[in-house]
Design a protein around this motif. Sequence first.
Motif, PDB file in Angstrom:
ATOM      1  N   GLU A  98       0.832  -1.207   0.000  1.00  0.00           N
ATOM      2  CA  GLU A  98       0.000   0.000   0.000  1.00  0.00           C
ATOM      3  C   GLU A  98       0.867   1.258   0.000  1.00  0.00           C
ATOM      4  OE1 GLU A  98      -4.108   1.399   2.107  1.00  0.00           O
ATOM      5  OE2 GLU A  98      -2.535   0.636   3.431  1.00  0.00           O
ATOM      6  N   ILE A  99       1.947   1.256   0.769  1.00  0.00           N
ATOM      7  CA  ILE A  99       2.851   2.416   0.789  1.00  0.00           C
ATOM      8  C   ILE A  99       3.411   2.676  -0.611  1.00  0.00           C
ATOM      9  CG2 ILE A  99       5.074   3.243   1.638  1.00  0.00           C
ATOM     10  CD1 ILE A  99       4.437   1.833   4.287  1.00  0.00           C
ATOM     11  N   ILE A 100       3.817   1.618  -1.296  1.00  0.00           N
ATOM     12  CA  ILE A 100       4.349   1.766  -2.656  1.00  0.00           C
ATOM     13  C   ILE A 100       3.288   2.352  -3.587  1.00  0.00           C
ATOM     14  CG2 ILE A 100       5.144   0.492  -4.686  1.00  0.00           C
ATOM     15  CD1 ILE A 100       6.578  -1.423  -2.798  1.00  0.00           C
ATOM     16  N   VAL A 102       0.501   4.092  -2.908  1.00  0.00           N
ATOM     17  CA  VAL A 102       0.130   5.478  -2.609  1.00  0.00           C
ATOM     18  C   VAL A 102       1.219   6.429  -3.096  1.00  0.00           C
ATOM     19  CG1 VAL A 102      -0.278   7.135  -0.755  1.00  0.00           C
ATOM     20  CG2 VAL A 102      -1.362   4.887  -0.672  1.00  0.00           C
ATOM     21  N   GLY A 103       2.485   6.091  -2.835  1.00  0.00           N
ATOM     22  CA  GLY A 103       3.586   6.945  -3.267  1.00  0.00           C
ATOM     23  C   GLY A 103       3.666   7.090  -4.770  1.00  0.00           C
ATOM     24  N   VAL A 104       3.628   5.964  -5.468  1.00  0.00           N
ATOM     25  CA  VAL A 104       3.704   6.001  -6.933  1.00  0.00           C
ATOM     26  C   VAL A 104       2.495   6.715  -7.518  1.00  0.00           C
ATOM     27  CG1 VAL A 104       3.684   4.577  -9.020  1.00  0.00           C
ATOM     28  CG2 VAL A 104       5.148   3.949  -7.106  1.00  0.00           C
ATOM     29  N   LEU A 106       0.652   9.138  -6.197  1.00  0.00           N
ATOM     30  CA  LEU A 106       0.734  10.587  -6.016  1.00  0.00           C
ATOM     31  C   LEU A 106       1.741  11.211  -6.980  1.00  0.00           C
ATOM     32  CD1 LEU A 106       0.573  10.849  -2.113  1.00  0.00           C
ATOM     33  CD2 LEU A 106      -1.229  11.387  -3.775  1.00  0.00           C
ATOM     34  N   VAL A 107       2.877  10.566  -7.163  1.00  0.00           N
ATOM     35  CA  VAL A 107       3.895  11.094  -8.075  1.00  0.00           C
ATOM     36  C   VAL A 107       3.384  11.090  -9.517  1.00  0.00           C
ATOM     37  CG1 VAL A 107       6.183  10.687  -9.059  1.00  0.00           C
ATOM     38  CG2 VAL A 107       5.837  10.481  -6.598  1.00  0.00           C
ATOM     39  N   TRP A 230       8.805  -5.233   4.036  1.00  0.00           N
ATOM     40  CA  TRP A 230       9.643  -4.987   2.864  1.00  0.00           C
ATOM     41  C   TRP A 230      10.394  -6.242   2.444  1.00  0.00           C
ATOM     42  CZ3 TRP A 230       7.803  -0.884   0.910  1.00  0.00           C
ATOM     43  CH2 TRP A 230       7.445   0.214   1.692  1.00  0.00           C
TER      44      TRP A 230
END
Length: 492
Positions: A98-100, A102-104, A106-107, A230
């Motif tokens: 989920e962190i990956i 959300v980050g990707v 947004l970018v 991770w």
Amino acid sequence: MAELATPDGALVKGMGRTLVYGFAAHFTVALVNVLATPFLLRLLGEEAYGLVAFFSMLQAWVLLFDFGVSPALARQLSHYRVGALSADEAARLFAAAEIIFVGVGLVAGAALMLSAPWVGAHWLRRASLSAVELNGSLRLIAVLLVCRWLCGLYQAALVGLERQTQSNCVLAASVVVRYAVAVATLQLASPHPTTFFAIQAAFTLAEAITCRLLLIRALPLKPAGASPGWRLLAAERRFALGLALAAAAATLIGQVDKLALSHALSLPAYGLFGLVAQVTAGVGLVVPPFVQVFQPRLTGLLAQGRRAEFVHVYRAAAALILSLAAALAGTIAAQPAWVIWAWTGRADAFLFAPFLLQYAQGRVRLHVIGNVGFAVVWAPAAVWAAFTIGPIGTGAVWLCGNLLYLIAWAPLIHARLLSPEERRGLNLSLWVRGAILAGLLAATRLLPVGPLSRLEALAALGVISLTIGLIGVALSSDARAFVRHGFGEAAP
């Protein structure tokens, strides 16, 4: 080859009902798109509808940034469901994914929003649409793509947990509501593309939040203070990166012609091309329910060491996909004029079966080689055809390439991943049934039918598709066994 399961069919109990629910949900989605498209074309106009087609194309390209994370997550959650992965590991793995995402997301969304003026001025060939309306629509498309991106992760996780029915219900409800609200608002208040995309983005965000809440209920919570998984995700890197490379090649294969045509054609002409592309994309209706039902079950069977049952279920999946893909694709190919007339009133996925086999075994090397090799040959041909011949040229290239893939590559995958005993008669039986169904479809061209009303054409198409599908199932003992046993209580 033995029967699909134990004498009482326990292995596939519940799968039939889940498959039917999946088809019902995706049929609802397809039906809403079919019903909404003529209204959108009339209310927005051909040029603004070209932006809808442009969004559909971009949605496929955004999948390049998945990097194989969502299928790897779904595969591991299938292991969790059968006890091959602990609850703590499953929760931490999902947190990392989920962190990956959300980050990707947004970018990528920010990049699309910032590039909107350039795309509107230098790539899309607008006619009467104002620059302000065009750029505003492109920025809203960026927001919508991010929302759909997150939905993809949450839905993949639900599928891995075999919560397909919940995911599909949310999807169908979201599509019905957002298109109903969009058409009503365009009709009564504001017939502008920015209105349409704003409504789509709002309801898609609500869909993502709903799927996230369903996952919170289905997955154990990550232990307080525990770091995201991770290392668990990194352990899947070969599988994930292999799928990412294959997905990149598949996107190039399936979308490079649409990308080229979005620049080669004017925006109004691209809107009409998108209309026809949506008809052919209806064949994809067959794929998601099969993937959602069979993929986690096949993965779970291999994780439990149940190889014989795995082969039985795969053979049934291949037979069913062939039957239903032939029913849809064959009907469109045999009666294209009826399809367009019944839909607009204007007169002017067997390929996925081998992937199920590779995904479940975690051996995607052939999938990568096949997709990359196909893309290297096919993509330049499609771009050349788009700029020199147009949509008809890209369609011809697409047909030839897929026929080659089906004839040469699918049998090779069966030969590499199934033993001689397991694949005995598989390729031949699929080809024989395919030839019979193709002959029956060709025969429908000879039917002595006069001019039809739109309703009569729709009814005729339904009868042809249903008949071909039922004949395809009846010709396969594996498919018949699945139908007999697949509608009982779900297997544990």
